[in-house]
Design an enzyme around this catalytic site. Structure first.
Site, mmCIF file in Angstrom:
data_model
loop_
_atom_site.group_PDB
_atom_site.id
_atom_site.type_symbol
_atom_site.label_atom_id
_atom_site.label_comp_id
_atom_site.label_asym_id
_atom_site.label_seq_id
_atom_site.Cartn_x
_atom_site.Cartn_y
_atom_site.Cartn_z
ATOM 1 N N PHE A 140 -1.004 0.613 -26.736
ATOM 2 C CA PHE A 140 -1.880 -0.298 -25.941
ATOM 3 C C PHE A 140 -2.875 -0.825 -26.760
ATOM 4 C CE2 PHE A 140 -5.345 -1.986 -23.415
ATOM 5 C CZ PHE A 140 -4.789 -2.817 -22.687
ATOM 6 N N ASP A 225 -6.628 2.803 -33.900
ATOM 7 C CA ASP A 225 -7.375 2.412 -32.950
ATOM 8 C C ASP A 225 -7.882 3.390 -32.182
ATOM 9 O OD1 ASP A 225 -8.050 0.906 -30.331
ATOM 10 O OD2 ASP A 225 -6.321 -0.201 -30.384
ATOM 11 N N LYS A 254 -15.173 -0.518 -26.398
ATOM 12 C CA LYS A 254 -15.312 0.317 -25.078
ATOM 13 C C LYS A 254 -16.984 1.077 -25.198
ATOM 14 C CE LYS A 254 -11.012 0.373 -22.884
ATOM 15 N NZ LYS A 254 -9.649 0.532 -23.663
HETATM 16 C C1 LIG Z 1 -9.127 -0.702 -23.786
HETATM 17 C C2 LIG Z 1 -8.172 -0.705 -25.085
HETATM 18 C C3 LIG Z 1 -8.257 -1.709 -26.045
HETATM 19 C C4 LIG Z 1 -8.491 -3.263 -25.334
HETATM 20 O O1 LIG Z 1 -9.915 -3.338 -25.356
HETATM 21 P P1 LIG Z 1 -10.591 -4.558 -24.611
HETATM 22 O O2 LIG Z 1 -11.935 -4.135 -24.566
HETATM 23 O O3 LIG Z 1 -9.918 -4.252 -22.926
HETATM 24 O O4 LIG Z 1 -10.106 -5.644 -25.046
HETATM 25 C C5 LIG Z 1 -7.705 -1.664 -27.312
HETATM 26 N N1 LIG Z 1 -6.901 -0.598 -27.659
HETATM 27 C C6 LIG Z 1 -7.132 0.680 -26.932
HETATM 28 C C7 LIG Z 1 -6.680 1.826 -27.433
HETATM 29 C C8 LIG Z 1 -7.910 0.509 -25.470
HETATM 30 O O5 LIG Z 1 -7.909 1.584 -24.979
#
Ligand SMILES: *Cc1c(COP(=O)(O)O)cnc(C)c1O
Length: 398
Positions: A140, A225, A254
């Site tokens: 994700f 990520d 985040k």
């Molecule tokens: C939440 C998340 C994203 C995307 O972040 P948004 O601010 O919702 O665009 C990307 N990578 C990971 C691992 C995430 O948990």
């Protein structure tokens, strides 16, 4: 207005791209939130780990309000007096040389992909338009067209084609699959050190190190990520530190915004960042002085309040308690620090139904997929609060 009225209003005018629990929140403090009727709940989702510092942290709200009264937006057409200090703090905290600020996590990921492709052409010598980026099953990384192009989740993709080419998918937690997938045109390997949205999948010990070494050997960028795992969530400042690796590039989001503002960034070496030249990439709001003031404070709080250590300790405490649950329908409890997933055997009751029952006991958490409940409270949670939560979890899950 009653909770029901607020929900009706949202449902009447909002596109239905979410399926929220039926609770309307009005106020938050630390790990606690209150609904429109004044009922108090513990937030065990933390907005998918964007609230590591807790709700309405006084220092973040102070940074927000002070900066908001002075200057909020300059665009990058001009310098501002807050951005430099934020980028410096971010780079020194991470042990890297350069950062590029964006807003949402998905924008951070898009930035990383663009950076990796350009690096592939300009530094590695990949022939034009041939760059490949390797990603993992069940990843994700966000919701843009290019990012969902390499998702393996049908729900995220259906009806959104045509998709962006140039991505190669391999199984997660399989270093030999990575070795086989790397070609002379591979620019980068993009991976979550723990797959959060997929259901809190922790890879085997040694996997990230092996994957990292494979990337080094083949001149491939290792991109972590850490949008969800970063800034203490997993009991280390960054989840890559569980295996003592320093990626070529981090992506953050985040918690970098302290739960009040979208702040994301890629952080990398000067060599890699140098592929960006004026005009090659940008964002009107990226790096604005309000975001910079908040982002700097968000990092300071993680470090000053020892939230990494607390995440490690409270996570271990919660995990130990969850492992004592007797419900025969539990398949597994897994995670690191305060990123914990409880997987159910689906034939009994869905994770959603458990989340609805937990809500009745004043615990807010959210299912991920059919069968997994994620427990990820703000990192400011204390022992008494962990015990309070577990009593209720035990009552519902057994
Ligand atoms: C939440 C998340 C994203 C995307 O972040 P948004 O601010 O919702 O665009 C990307 N990578 C990971 C691992 C995430 O948990």
């Amino acid at each position: 207005m009653s909770s029901q009225k607020y929900m009706d209003l949202e449902n009447a005018f909002g596109a239905m791209n979410y399926n929220p629990l039926p609770v309307v929140l009005e106020r938050g403090k630390g790990v606690w939130v209150w609904d429109s009727e004044g009922n108090k709940y513990m937030d065990m989702l933390s907005s998918y780990s964007a609230l590591n510092q807790g709700h309405t942290h006084p220092k973040i709200i102070q940074a927000l309000t002070e900066q908001a009264q002075k200057l909020t937006l300059t665009s990058r057409a001009f310098y501002n007096n807050r951005l430099g200090a934020f980028l410096e703090k971010l780079c020194t905290t991470v042990g890297m040389e350069k950062a590029l600020p964006m807003n949402s996590g998905a924008e951070g990921v898009e930035t990383a992909l663009k950076c990796a492709r350009r690096w592939g052409y300009m530094k590695k010598g990949i022939p034009e338009n041939k760059a490949e980026i390797i990603v993992c099953n069940n990843n994700f990384h966000g919701r843009t067209i290019s990012i969902i192009s390499f998702s393996t989740e049908a729900d995220y993709k259906k009806g959104f084609g045509p998709f962006t080419p140039g991505f190669v998918t391999i199984p997660f937690n399989d270093a030999s699959a990575l070795e086989k997938a790397i070609t002379k045109n591979t620019a980068a390997f993009l991976v979550e050190p723990i797959q959060g949205e997929a259901g809190v999948y922790v890879p085997d010990e040694g996997y990230l190190k092996k994957a990292y070494d494979m990337c080094k050997k083949n001149n491939v960028l290792f991109i972590a990520d850490e949008i969800q795992t970063g800034f203490g969530r997993t009991g280390k400042l960054f989840a890559c530190q569980h295996e003592n690796i320093q990626p070529d590039m981090f992506i953050f989001g985040k918690a970098l915004g302290g739960g009040v503002f979208p702040v994301s960034a890629i952080v990398t070496s000067a060599e890699v960042a140098s592929v960006f030249t004026p005009g090659s990439h940008g964002s009107t709001f990226g790096g604005n002085p309000l975001a910079a003031a908040i982002g700097l404070t968000a990092i300071e709080i993680i470090l000053e309040e020892k939230l990494v250590e607390n995440s490690y300790e409270m996570g271990a405490m919660l995990m130990k308690k969850l492992k004592t649950l007797k419900n025969p329908h539990i398949k597994e409890v897994r995670g690191k620090g305060l990123l914990i997933g409880l997987e159910l055997k689906t034939h009994n009751k869905t994770a959603r139904q458990y989340c609805e029952d937990l809500q009745k006991e004043n615990i807010l958490c959210k299912e991920t997929h059919e069968s997994i409940i994620r427990f990820a409270p703000p990192l400011v949670i204390n022992k008494d609060e962990v015990s309070w939560a577990f009593e209720r979890i035990q009552k519902v899950i057994g």
